[in-house]
Design an enzyme around this catalytic site. Structure first.
Site, mmCIF file in Angstrom:
data_model
loop_
_atom_site.group_PDB
_atom_site.id
_atom_site.type_symbol
_atom_site.label_atom_id
_atom_site.label_comp_id
_atom_site.label_asym_id
_atom_site.label_seq_id
_atom_site.Cartn_x
_atom_site.Cartn_y
_atom_site.Cartn_z
ATOM 1 N N ASP A 1 -8.968 3.815 -1.967
ATOM 2 C CA ASP A 1 -10.229 3.965 -1.085
ATOM 3 C C ASP A 1 -11.229 4.824 -1.462
ATOM 4 O O ASP A 1 -11.607 5.695 -1.894
ATOM 5 C CB ASP A 1 -9.349 5.141 -1.037
ATOM 6 C CG ASP A 1 -8.098 4.336 0.602
ATOM 7 O OD1 ASP A 1 -8.217 3.399 0.963
ATOM 8 O OD2 ASP A 1 -7.375 5.396 0.856
ATOM 9 N N GLU B 1 2.645 4.699 -4.031
ATOM 10 C CA GLU B 1 2.513 5.723 -5.181
ATOM 11 C C GLU B 1 3.877 6.342 -5.116
ATOM 12 O O GLU B 1 3.595 6.848 -6.258
ATOM 13 C CB GLU B 1 0.911 7.196 -5.139
ATOM 14 C CG GLU B 1 0.308 6.204 -5.208
ATOM 15 C CD GLU B 1 -0.359 5.156 -3.944
ATOM 16 O OE1 GLU B 1 0.249 5.755 -3.109
ATOM 17 O OE2 GLU B 1 -1.050 4.306 -4.272
ATOM 18 N N ASP C 1 0.703 -1.317 -0.059
ATOM 19 C CA ASP C 1 0.018 0.410 -0.210
ATOM 20 C C ASP C 1 0.439 1.148 -0.566
ATOM 21 O O ASP C 1 1.882 1.711 -0.290
ATOM 22 C CB ASP C 1 -0.962 -0.359 1.627
ATOM 23 C CG ASP C 1 -2.230 1.174 1.180
ATOM 24 O OD1 ASP C 1 -2.259 1.620 0.102
ATOM 25 O OD2 ASP C 1 -2.345 1.973 2.497
HETATM 26 C C1 GLC Z 1 -4.731 3.304 2.665
HETATM 27 C C2 GLC Z 1 -5.455 2.090 2.250
HETATM 28 C C3 GLC Z 1 -6.051 1.350 3.014
HETATM 29 C C4 GLC Z 1 -4.914 1.248 4.089
HETATM 30 C C5 GLC Z 1 -5.266 2.201 4.991
HETATM 31 C C6 GLC Z 1 -4.330 1.303 6.175
HETATM 32 O O1 GLC Z 1 -5.586 3.864 2.917
HETATM 33 O O2 GLC Z 1 -5.328 2.362 0.233
HETATM 34 O O3 GLC Z 1 -7.103 0.256 2.244
HETATM 35 O O4 GLC Z 1 -6.476 0.166 4.988
HETATM 36 O O5 GLC Z 1 -4.567 2.882 4.187
HETATM 37 O O6 GLC Z 1 -3.376 0.912 5.791
#
Ligand code: GLC
Length: 819
Positions: free
Chosen positions: A503, A430, A427
């Site tokens: 998200d 980017e 995650d």
């Molecule tokens: C980001 C991710 C989400 C995750 C969060 C905490 O917002 O896109 O899927 O749950 O971080 O790690």
């Protein structure tokens, strides 16, 4: 602001500028001298090196490379110095080059293969592509042009093509907007976009590849450029389509059609396909930010099993870590992770953990210490470390564009793999940084020896992170297939990972957007994609959650996920009536697993997209250009998700041919629209006549039991239809050594008989011996069935769903059913 200015420059000046050597336009960087905007001039010289032709106007050069019969690559070098041939998207240009010829007449040079010609206009250097009948498919509107980047070096590079009236455009990854991109201007710059809105741009991924469809003929353009890239699809001017980049080389591949499917398949010959995922990864996954402590996970597992809702994977979001330090455990919440993972695994659950790129600056933390000692973290242009705040607080970030760093990172998963973690979720890659959004432009990257600032590396950072993860897991898990999921990516990310759309929001609008994004990703070469089922932020109603589960059955990646500040959200969270519907649909996912798995094989082996929008099936039909609320999964099942609140029916368009309602087996004619019932406990799903659809019995997880007998639903057809079925170990790489079975079925029939033929390729031996064949839609009650010439002695009758059941050996070659 800066980008807007640059875009304005193009708006105003392009057409007036062409043909002149140098033009001065406003420099967006205040105080610097005006930028010189240059266009290619008349062609003065051409040279050949094998399959490459280098054209020059005396100062700038263009390389035209024949990649294959149907793919031609174009590169521009403003001062005739081409950059190193290196691409993260296209690992090897080892395409077979067939016959190609070069010719010249008064006006053009022409490089031709057996299927496509690339024409270079001698006078204005316009480049165009034509088919074998000399029909122009793609033409420059302006000569390629560029302007110097006085701040970083290099050039802003531009290509402007003609756009035809009604030309439609598809692709470009995860854009949350209409499927047909005509009239839009979009850009690629991986961005963390929490609760993104409809039409918001850019989002998390950069896939600079689009498919054009004009008068029923498709072609593709893939601009392999990792800088911020821009696409204008007849937005600025209905007659023009432009693509440009904020740096790097202008290089693009022209990919011939004429079918959209062929364009996508050919794009995959460049960027690779997704390997077969482990079968368990195609089951239902349950995620939340976050399930902790350990007892929560056990409760969750118990609930799934006692309520008999199938599930294969549970996720640990960031709270499993010690202070959000990657590769550590919060021992208060998870005192013995190995034991917990083992217990979950004994109950049929895989554990997937999140890993982010930000490494906490902490000299007592082994990952930080190793990264620091080995100089693995990114630095600014003046040599200071790139620092930014993410979940753990102050962080530094590995340079994943350095192969040594990737190797190190891959090795960090050892302990997680040793204790039984089955998959990794990448995650924030980017890369996301709180406050500033991402890294400043001046951060330097090793870029696999080809050096670059963050402007060049930004869009590939996430892909290189998940590549390191994938390669590391592959080594550590030995013969087992890794399972990875990433938020950010660049073209080619499908070689290393599945993706989710980030998200999203618990709204009906986002349900629709999710369907669009998955279709778009699929046709942009990223097949293994899914949305956060239910919506990440906000609260879905029970109805919305159930409709999302239904769409989820036909999402290549099926995972429910929700933000930490929302109410608990599991399939049973909305009362027993909805729990029953959710169960029914998750069970459907498991029944269809062998079909879904076969679609993944077809993708991996042949480059077919997994989700196919209607326009891909019938591109000649003009009305399909804007149809975006239904798609096929593989080539046999048409999915019409219910996307409207309160709907109890919906309009569906069935492509030409005959179709069967999946649940009722009612036959429906294609080539027209139907209004069909769709109360909340159902969803319109149709199967193409002639299909052979394998089904598993309902199981609670993919390893629950071995299949003793394989069931196929076989749909009568009065024209010949082929189907494929694939099977293998489900979790090893043995399929790369031909240890698999690919079965081909051919179905045909008339008013008096029906024939089913089977042929088999591959070396795998499944445990089961027999097939349970359920024949649907027979226009007659059979009196005789011959299996490989021998009469079948079982009872022949219609069941309550008008099916006839025949048991056959798995080795049968031909079954003939007669009236
Ligand atoms: C980001 C991710 C989400 C995750 C969060 C905490 O917002 O896109 O899927 O749950 O971080 O790690």
């Amino acid at each position: 602001m800066k980008e807007d200015k640059e875009e304005e420059n193009i708006d105003i000046t392009l057409e007036q500028l062409e043909g002149t050597e140098i033009q001065h336009v406003n420099n967006p960087i205040v105080g610097l001298k005006p930028i010189e905007k240059r266009f290619l001039g008349a062609v003065k010289e051409v040279k050949q090196h094998n399959n490459k032709y280098i054209f020059s106007d005396g100062s700038a050069s263009v390389e035209i490379m024949v990649v294959s019969d149907e793919i031609i690559k174009v590169r521009l070098a403003p001062h005739s110095v081409f950059l190193d041939e290196f691409s993260y998207a296209v690992p090897a240009l080892d395409q077979k080059v067939a016959v190609f010829t070069f010719s010249e007449d008064d006006t053009h040079y022409t490089v031709s293969t057996n299927t496509v010609s690339c024409l270079v206009n001698k006078e204005n250097f316009h480049i165009s592509f034509a088919d074998i009948n000399s029909k122009l498919i793609n033409e420059d509107y302006l000569a390629m042009h560029w302007e110097e980047n006085v701040q970083f070096g290099g050039y802003y590079v531009y290509c402007t093509k003609k756009s035809y009236p009604e030309e439609a455009f598809y692709g470009l990854g995860d854009k949350p907007t209409d499927l047909n991109l005509r009239g839009k201007r979009l850009q690629n710059w991986n961005t963390d976009t929490y609760s993104f809105a409809k039409h918001q741009d850019p989002l998390y991924r950069s896939i600079p590849f689009y498919i054009s469809l004009h008068e029923g003929v498709a072609h593709g353009i893939f601009m392999d450029n990792t800088f911020k890239t821009h696409f204008d699809f007849a937005h600025e001017d209905a007659g023009k389509t432009s693509f440009w980049a904020d740096g790097g080389e202008l290089q693009y591949y022209y990919i011939h059609g004429p079918h959209m499917m062929d364009v996508v398949k050919r794009y995959h010959t460049l960027t690779g396909t997704h390997k077969l995922p482990p079968l368990w990864a195609l089951g239902y996954h349950q995620c939340r930010w976050s399930y902790y402590p350990e007892s929560k996970l056990h409760d969750l597992a118990k609930n799934f099993r006692s309520r008999k809702i199938p599930c294969d994977a549970l996720y640990l979001d960031i709270d499993y870590m010690d202070g959000y330090r990657c590769f550590t455990w919060n021992k208060k919440y998870f005192p013995n992770p190995k034991k917990m993972i083992k217990e979950l695994s004994d109950d049929g659950f895989k554990t997937v953990v999140i890993i982010d790129p930000g490494i906490k600056v902490d000299d007592n933390y082994w990952v930080f210490k190793e990264g620091k000692e080995n100089k693995y973290f990114c630095r600014r242009s003046d040599d200071y470390f790139m620092e930014g705040h993410v979940w753990p607080g102050r962080c530094q970030f590995p340079d994943f564009t350095n192969p040594e760093v990737r190797q190190w990172w891959g090795g960090l998963f050892k302990e997680l793999v040793d204790i039984g973690v089955a998959g990794v979720w990448n995650d924030m890659n980017e890369p996301a940084v709180f406050g500033s959004g991402t890294f400043p432009d001046d951060v330097r990257h090793q870029y696999d020896g080809h050096r670059g600032s963050h402007r060049k590396a930004h869009n590939v950072y996430g892909m290189q992170m998940v590549r390191a993860t994938y390669d590391g897991l592959k080594k550590l898990q030995k013969s087992k297939r890794p399972f990875t999921i990433t938020r950010a990516g660049y073209a080619g990310v499908q070689r290393y990972s599945s993706v989710w759309t980030g998200d999203n929001v618990a709204s009906w609008e986002h349900l629709k957007l999710g369907s669009l994004q998955m279709q778009r990703l699929s046709m942009s070469g990223v097949p293994f994609a899914g949305t956060d089922i239910g919506g990440f932020s906000g609260e879905p109603t029970g109805e919305l959650f159930t409709r999302w589960i239904q769409l989820g059955v036909f999402s290549p990646f099926m995972r429910a996920h929700s933000a930490g500040d929302t109410a608990e959200r599991e399939p049973w969270s909305f009362g027993t009536a909805l729990e029953d519907i959710n169960r029914k649909f998750i069970e459907l996912r498991y029944k269809l697993l062998p079909y879904i798995y076969s679609a993944f094989w077809e993708h991996h082996r042949y480059g077919f997209p997994i989700l196919r929008p209607i326009v891909m099936l019938e591109q000649e039909n003009k009305t399909n250009k804007y149809r975006e609320d239904e798609f096929t999964f593989g080539d046999k099942i048409l999915v019409c998700p219910v996307l409207e609140e309160g709907a109890t029916s919906r309009k569906v368009y069935l492509p030409v041919g005959n179709w069967y309602d999946y649940f009722s087996h009612q036959a429906l004619a294609g080539g027209e629209e139907h209004q069909v019932a769709a109360p909340l406990d159902t969803m319109p799903i149709f199967v193409k006549a002639g299909s052979v659809i394998p089904e598993y019995p309902v199981m609670q997880h993919t390893n629950e039991f071995e299949i003793e007998e394989l069931m196929f639903q076989i749909y009568f057809s009065d024209y010949e239809v082929n189907s494929f079925y694939f099977e293998d170990h489900g979790d090893t790489f043995a399929y790369e050594q031909d240890i698999y079975l690919e079965k081909k079925f051919v179905v045909n029939g008339d008013l008096k008989s029906m024939t089913i033929k089977q042929s088999v390729e591959g070396l795998f031996t499944p445990r089961y011996e027999t097939y349970d064949l359920k024949i649907i839609g027979l226009p007659f009650l059979p009196t005789k069935v011959l299996i490989d010439g021998k009469e079948y002695l079982g009872e022949l009758k219609f069941d309550e769903l008008k099916r006839v059941r025949v048991k056959a050996s798995k080795h049968f070659r031909q079954i003939v059913i007669t009236k």
